[in-house]
Design an enzyme around this catalytic site. Structure first.
Site, PDB file in Angstrom:
ATOM      1  N   GLY B 239       0.830  -1.208   0.000  1.00  0.00           N
ATOM      2  CA  GLY B 239       0.000   0.000   0.000  1.00  0.00           C
ATOM      3  C   GLY B 239       0.859   1.249   0.000  1.00  0.00           C
ATOM      4  N   ILE B 465      -0.275  -5.113   5.551  1.00  0.00           N
ATOM      5  CA  ILE B 465      -0.033  -4.758   4.143  1.00  0.00           C
ATOM      6  C   ILE B 465       1.285  -5.358   3.649  1.00  0.00           C
ATOM      7  CG2 ILE B 465      -1.457  -2.701   4.307  1.00  0.00           C
ATOM      8  CD1 ILE B 465       1.040  -0.989   4.475  1.00  0.00           C
ATOM      9  N   THR B 616      10.555  -9.470  10.835  1.00  0.00           N
ATOM     10  CA  THR B 616       9.635  -8.599  10.100  1.00  0.00           C
ATOM     11  C   THR B 616      10.115  -7.145  10.157  1.00  0.00           C
ATOM     12  OG1 THR B 616       8.222  -8.468  12.051  1.00  0.00           O
ATOM     13  CG2 THR B 616       7.637 -10.099  10.407  1.00  0.00           C
ATOM     14  N   GLU B 687       8.491   3.138   8.277  1.00  0.00           N
ATOM     15  CA  GLU B 687       8.824   4.283   7.433  1.00  0.00           C
ATOM     16  C   GLU B 687      10.225   4.818   7.708  1.00  0.00           C
ATOM     17  OE1 GLU B 687       5.496   6.970   7.967  1.00  0.00           O
ATOM     18  OE2 GLU B 687       4.286   5.750   6.603  1.00  0.00           O
TER      19      GLU B 687
END
Ligand SMILES: Cc1cc2nc3c(=O)[nH]c(=O)nc-3n(C[C@H](O)[C@H](O)[C@H](O)COP(=O)(O)OP(=O)(O)OC[C@H]3O[C@@H](n4cnc5c(N)ncnc54)[C@H](O)[C@@H]3O)c2cc1C
Ligand code: SF4
Lengths: 316, 726
Positions: B239, B465, B616, B687
């Site tokens: 996304g 996502i 992750t 991010e």
């Protein structure tokens, strides 16, 4: 995608005759270019003739000591062929610098020659494009257009697109010829220079093929030897079309040949430029790119072509 | 549960499962191709019709005529809905561009019709039969022009006296920089199957990062009660902010289903991802820095512009400059310029990714002017408080340790300090670094947990996502309940479940796990009540209290026990600056003749609170750095400044990094915890990786070539003339 009819024909001459007979026919080989274009309705064939069963998938030696490559030999098989790797390494390198391994497995020799331009405006059916729709105008030539990838030489006031094939650039430097058969069963051979016309005011005409005429193969002359290189320059390291590519055959006596990709509507080569090879990259490009008409955005290609050749010629 | 003060020592400090490298619980589904994505939900929406959109072929103006007669009678076509058939649909506040309806065209590829047919091919072919006439009006498409015209920029904040500081300073920098417009270019396009057959209840199987926001958004668009809307989005093929809000796929599928009385599916064709959906705006930025001889920064002056459709906020590239480094005086200004390009909106680290791409080049330039090592320069200018509001301290900031650790592991002290002087054959080799900062916001998050026969089912509308939400949520639940990972099933992305943060702003990991923790604590309360016990411990799959020691599987004789709660983040957080930090180190090779630039190695050292799952989390930083590589070297939505659109609207023309562009990447997480962030003391990392990475590459290129590039993407044509060649 427009609805179309489909048939398989397993003989090249019959396929040519049939293509001539049925209006709106197109051959389909690997389909890696044609199907994409059909989805965008940039190509709208009424009838598809699948030629994958024609048996044109061998590479055989010719009486002249060269090789005849069947039109359906895949880019993978051609690039990996031992004889090609040994005697025509520039061709093998050009092939493996193109597309991705999945695509090369499907892409055929004939289809590669006839793949269409990657001009972004050609790909957008909402944009005027003389290649797609003769007389519509050329969006790439308008102010403000995105032309960084487009051609700098051999272009016209009607179209500034490039031919995107890597393979064809190597074939051009090797003096290969395209072999065809017409709907009447006539065969002929064309040099790559003859095979690819310049756009002029008919950019929609991209080859010398007559209606129905089918490519049966490509003939390589006897090996020329020398040091053979293919240097493809692009923004990312893989899976992109060339900004500029240089195919070089350099013999020990300092002579050789140079062809460029990414700059023109066809693989670009000139005899008088070849003759300058002993005098360095600048001298070669002074001839080879003489008459170039770049846009502000793609003028860098002139420098880049020279730099790329210089890198190949440098002994470091 | 209220989170009204920083977390003290708690069960996560003694973690068995949290913080451990668990592979993704949904990994097998993904690699076997059996995770059901929105466009493939034929198991629930049988035999759907297919919708295909038609986009406007002008950027600005009015539709004067549409004729869909031929399309309507084309083979397989069930319905055609054109923009002129319906009034403009209301827009939720979060959407800037028009969604559908009415004659006004605001941008290229605005959806102006949808054809509903039996097959994709039929629908697609029929869109080409729709005749459209427009009345075109001139638009604004050139950000550089706007920059030149711009007189007074809105000053967002001004602290101290910047002009005086520049006058007094020993060393100053003043440069202009450009960043390109970028596309999320996620692998899965926006896609939806809608079932609105009864005209009353609308169900959407869709690909969306924010379930509750989108449900509310749809309620506004279709002027209906949100109670009648259900959204499911359990698997999402990327996304990056492009799927935060409702887009044309959902709207057209819903309209199509209402019209035909059949389920309808719509996926945006790839070119629509670029010109119909959203993108990150390009920016022009001017950055000035003033410092004393000793290297202490005295002032920042950062102004930037970006483009937006009227009503949007653009790409605010100046925000991080307000707080990242020390210095008493600073002024920042961002101007969102109304332009007639497609909607610019959030993309991974909106603002910071482009702001740091520039600030961190400027820091490198400044260090050079001062004759300082860029690592030392940043260490000297570290701050533990927000320099605009010194009473606001950073809750937990270890940026200096990131820099030091990175320098040590990368071998920074060995680097060649003279730009353009290290050569290997035809390649110039350079090393560079940059700092990174990204805020760590949180949002209230809820969850519901069901315990039955010892199995725990977790339900929340949080989304995954591709980030690993399934896995860290399972870890949180197993940890809290004293169960094993294999005892837990996680169900996400469904509006029937309690609402959580969703995936955006790198707030999902810390927020959604907090909600799951709260729900598990509620469940523990229910269990205690049921058993009539107090202060129970939950460990080894058992509930243990005075006089009780019972397997969780035996608690209610097979009956289900449910716990549900929402974690509310308290105001105390507003008094703190809560962020994540990193230092990136990069080695590049630049071809001395052609200017081709290739990464050789990268190292990112991150300070992001407790790392819930190193596998992750590492993937997130690798992906961020990969995206930063694209932003640095290749990614640009080129603008046709006359026609007003992005012509390179496919993945051949818009070049994201491919495998061959990405060398060995290394990621190191500092062992930190931030109790002010959330009960798990975690912050986001989704991010952080993209922040600063592009500048690290830019600085390495400068070190390699001695050529300072200030415009992204740093393609070879920007430096070819200045390269040495032989
Ligand atoms: C993502 C992507 C990346 C790519 N990257 C590169 C790259 O980097 N470099 C590069 O060189 N190429 C690249 N290509 C293009 C690729 O090489 C061509 O698509 C491929 O070679 C076409 O071969 P095909 O057999 O699939 O042709 P088809 O798609 O089947 O046909 C192409 C055209 O040739 C005609 N044709 C095919 N065979 C014959 C024949 N025997 N006689 C007459 N006409 C015939 C067809 O009618 C059609 O018009 C890329 C393609 C894609 C999709
Ligand atoms: S350059 Fe050629 S292919 Fe491109 S838009 Fe113009 S005519 Fe079409």
């Amino acid at each position: 995608m427009k609805a179309f009819s489909y048939e398989r024909i397993d003989d090249a001459a019959q396929a040519a005759a049939r293509a001539f007979e049925v209006p709106g026919s197109k051959f389909i080989a690997g389909g890696t270019n044609l199907l994409d274009l059909m989805k965008h309705e940039i190509e709208v064939p009424a009838h598809l003739i699948d030629i994958n069963g024609t048996g044109l998938d061998d590479i055989v030696e010719t009486d002249e000591g060269g090789l005849r490559i069947g039109a359906l030999v895949s880019n993978t098989a051609l690039g990996a062929d031992e004889r090609i790797r040994r005697d025509y390494p520039v061709l093998s390198r050009a092939l493996f610098s193109g597309a991705s391994s999945q695509l090369r497995n499907k892409a055929s020799t004939g289809g590669n020659l006839l793949q269409r331009t990657r001009c972004p405006y050609f790909y957008d059916p909402a944009m005027p494009c003389n290649k797609r729709e003769p007389g519509a105008g050329c969006a790439a030539l308008d102010d403000g257009a995105d032309t960084r990838q487009l051609g700098v030489i051999g272009t016209s006031d009607h179209c500034i697109a490039t031919h995107p094939s890597d393979m064809a650039v190597a074939l051009r430097v090797l003096d290969a010829e395209v072999e065809t058969i017409s709907p009447e069963g006539q065969t002929r051979r064309l040099t790559l220079d003859e095979f690819y016309p310049l756009p002029g005011d008919t950019p929609e005409v991209e080859s010398a093929l007559e209606p129905g005429e089918i490519i049966t193969g490509v003939v390589l002359p006897a090996p020329v030897g020398g040091r053979q290189r293919y240097y493809k320059v692009r923004d990312r390291a893989s899976y992109a079309f060339a900004l500029v590519s240089v195919a070089l055959v350099e013999t020990d006596d300092g002579k050789g040949r140079v062809a460029l990709g990414g700059v023109a509507p066809k693989p670009w080569r000139r005899d008088d430029a070849d003759a300058e090879l002993g005098n360095g990259a600048q001298a070669v490009m002074a001839k080879l790119l003489d008459g170039a008409r770049p846009t502000e955005e793609n003028a860098y290609k002139l420098t880049l072509a020279e730099r790329t050749l210089a890198a190949l010629l440098a002994k470091e | 549960m209220d989170f009204n003060q920083s977390a003290d020592e708690n069960l996560f400090d003694r973690a068995r499962i949290i913080g451990k490298p668990h592979t993704r619980v949904d990994g097998a589904l993904k690699v076997t191709g059996t995770a059901p994505y929105a466009y493939e939900r034929h198991d629930v929406a049988e035999n759907p019709l297919v919708g295909y959109p038609l986009g406007s072929s002008i950027a600005k103006g009015r539709i004067t005529r549409m004729d869909a007669t031929a399309a309507r009678s084309a083979e397989g076509v069930v319905a055609v809905i054109t923009a002129l058939d319906i009034d403009e649909l209301p827009r939720p506040e979060s959407n800037v561009a028009k969604l559908f309806g009415g004659d006004i065209v605001e941008h290229y590829h605005q959806a102006i019709a949808v054809v509903i047919a039996g097959t994709l091919e039929q629908a697609r072919a029929a869109t080409r039969l729709i005749e459209v006439e427009y009345e075109e009006t001139p638009g604004e498409f050139d950000l550089d022009d706007a920059w030149k015209r711009l007189q007074d920029r809105d000053v967002v904040s001004h602290v101290g006296d910047v002009d005086a500081a520049f006058e007094r300073a020993d060393v100053t920098l003043d440069e202009i920089y450009h960043t390109s417009s970028q596309s999320h270019a996620m692998m899965e396009p926006h896609a939806t199957i809608a079932d609105w057959c009864d005209g009353k209840n609308l169900t959407l199987w869709t690909s969306n990062q924010m379930i509750e926001w989108s449900r509310q958004g749809l309620a506004t668009i279709f002027e209906m009660d949100p109670e009648h809307i259900r959204l499911e989005s359990p698997y999402i093929g990327g996304g990056f902010g492009g799927k935060l809000w409702v887009r044309a796929d959902a709207v057209l599928a819903a309209l199509g289903s209402r019209e035909t009385g059949r389920p309808v599916k719509v996926a945006l064709p790839r070119p629509f991802i670029f010109n119909n959906a959203t993108h990150r705006s390009g920016t022009v930025q001017r950055l000035r820095i003033a410092a004393n001889k000793d290297g202490r920064i005295t002032a920042f002056d950062h102004s930037a512009i970006s483009h937006t459709l009227p009503g949007g906020s653009g790409e605010d590239a100046v925000n991080q400059t307000r707080c990242f480094y020390a210095g008493e005086n600073r002024r920042v200004a961002h101007h969102a310029i109304d332009m007639n390009l497609p909607e610019s909106a959030d993309m991974r680290a909106p603002g910071e990714a482009t702001g740091l791409a520039v600030l961190e080049i400027a820091m490198d330039e400044m260090a050079e002017k001062l004759g300082m090592d860029p690592v030392e320069f940043r260490i000297l200018n570290d701050t533990q408080v927000n320099p605009e509001e010194p009473e606001k301290r950073y809750s937990d900031r270890h940026f200096v340790e990131c820099l030091q650790k990175g320098a040590e592991v990368f071998g920074w002290s060995e680097r060649n300090k003279t730009p353009g002087s290290r050569r290997e054959g035809q390649w110039l080799i350079g090393q560079g670094m940059a700092g990174a900062y990204r805020g760590a916001p949180t949002l209230d998050s809820g969850a519901r947990v069901h315990l039955q026969n010892g199995r725990l089912i977790v339900e929340t509308d949080m989304t995954d996502i591709g980030t690993g939400s399934y896995t860290i949520i399972a870890q949180t639940a197993a940890e809290t309940m004293g169960l094993e990972m294999s005892d837990v099933d996680v169900r996400l992305g469904n509006s029937a479940y309690p609402s959580a943060s969703g995936s955006g702003g790198q707030m999902g990991a810390a927020s959604s796990t907090a909600g799951v923790y709260a729900a598990c604590v509620a469940l523990q309360g229910e269990i205690e009540k049921r058993l009539g016990i107090e202060s129970a411990r939950f460990e080894n799959g058992r509930v243990v209290a005075a006089g009780t020691d019972l397997a969780l599987g035996e608690v209610a004789n097979g009956e289900e026990i449910v716990g549900e709660d929402t974690l509310h983040f308290g105001d105390f957080k507003d008094e703190l600056e809560i962020g994540t930090f990193a230092a990136h180190f990069v080695e590049v090779a630049v071809h001395a003749y052609t200017g081709e630039t290739r990464l050789r190695r990268t190292l990112s050292v991150c300070d992001a609170g407790r790392i819930l799952n190193p596998i992750t989390a590492r993937s997130q930083v690798l992906g961020g750095m990969t995206m930063a590589t694209g932003a640095a070297l290749t990614e640009s939505l080129n603008i046709d400044t006359a026609r007003g659109f992005f012509p390179n609207h496919d993945l051949a023309g818009y070049e994201i990094a491919v495998h061959a562009d990405i060398p060995d990447q290394e990621v190191i997480f500092l062992d930190t915890q931030d109790g002010a962030s959330a009960p798990l003391k975690a912050k986001g990392v989704g991010e952080l990786g993209i922040c600063g990475g592009a500048a690290a590459i830019a600085n390495a290129m400068y070190n390699a070539t001695g050529i300072r590039l200030r415009d992204y993407p740093m393609t070879l044509d920007r430096m070819l003339d200045r390269l040495p060649g032989a």
